[in-house]
Design a protein around this motif. Sequence first.
Motif, PDB file in Angstrom:
ATOM      1  N   HIS A   4     112.902  53.861  20.059  1.00  0.00           N
ATOM      2  CA  HIS A   4     113.423  52.497  19.980  1.00  0.00           C
ATOM      3  C   HIS A   4     112.312  51.477  20.222  1.00  0.00           C
ATOM      4  O   HIS A   4     111.289  51.778  20.842  1.00  0.00           O
ATOM      5  N   THR A   5     112.528  50.268  19.760  1.00  0.00           N
ATOM      6  CA  THR A   5     111.515  49.212  19.817  1.00  0.00           C
ATOM      7  C   THR A   5     111.043  48.937  21.239  1.00  0.00           C
ATOM      8  O   THR A   5     109.836  48.848  21.482  1.00  0.00           O
ATOM      9  N   ASP A   6     111.960  48.827  22.198  1.00  0.00           N
ATOM     10  CA  ASP A   6     111.562  48.546  23.580  1.00  0.00           C
ATOM     11  C   ASP A   6     110.681  49.654  24.140  1.00  0.00           C
ATOM     12  O   ASP A   6     109.668  49.380  24.790  1.00  0.00           O
ATOM     13  N   CYS A   7     111.073  50.878  23.864  1.00  0.00           N
ATOM     14  CA  CYS A   7     110.296  52.022  24.339  1.00  0.00           C
ATOM     15  C   CYS A   7     108.921  52.042  23.671  1.00  0.00           C
ATOM     16  O   CYS A   7     107.920  52.305  24.321  1.00  0.00           O
ATOM     17  N   GLN A  56     107.212  49.483  22.408  1.00  0.00           N
ATOM     18  CA  GLN A  56     106.379  48.390  22.919  1.00  0.00           C
ATOM     19  C   GLN A  56     105.864  48.694  24.322  1.00  0.00           C
ATOM     20  O   GLN A  56     104.690  48.485  24.619  1.00  0.00           O
ATOM     21  N   GLY A  57     106.751  49.192  25.174  1.00  0.00           N
ATOM     22  CA  GLY A  57     106.328  49.550  26.527  1.00  0.00           C
ATOM     23  C   GLY A  57     105.299  50.664  26.520  1.00  0.00           C
ATOM     24  O   GLY A  57     104.334  50.631  27.293  1.00  0.00           O
ATOM     25  N   GLY A  80     113.704  56.605  27.915  1.00  0.00           N
ATOM     26  CA  GLY A  80     114.193  56.114  26.638  1.00  0.00           C
ATOM     27  C   GLY A  80     114.851  57.221  25.829  1.00  0.00           C
ATOM     28  O   GLY A  80     115.897  57.020  25.212  1.00  0.00           O
TER      29      GLY A  80
END
Length: 89
Positions: free
Chosen positions: A2-5, A7-8, A57
Amino acid sequence: MHTDCRQGSLQQLSLIREQIIVLRQLITEDAYCPDILHQALLIRKALEQLESFIMEGHMSSCVSAGMREGREEAIIQELLEIYGLIGNR
């Protein structure tokens, strides 16, 4: 992923990259061994944080979706293989 994962993870990898650059400089400059070891420990901790972030994630998205889809055994086998608790099949 996923995008948040993603980016982090990329942010954490940038931090790790910088820490590796520092470690290389310390070794190149023949720094005091405990300073080198301390930097290596920081890198190891940062890698552990990256792994935890990715696993969190994975658990909250892929694993929960797989469980809802009835793929419990496959998911359990995958996680056991990742952590070397069983041989790769």
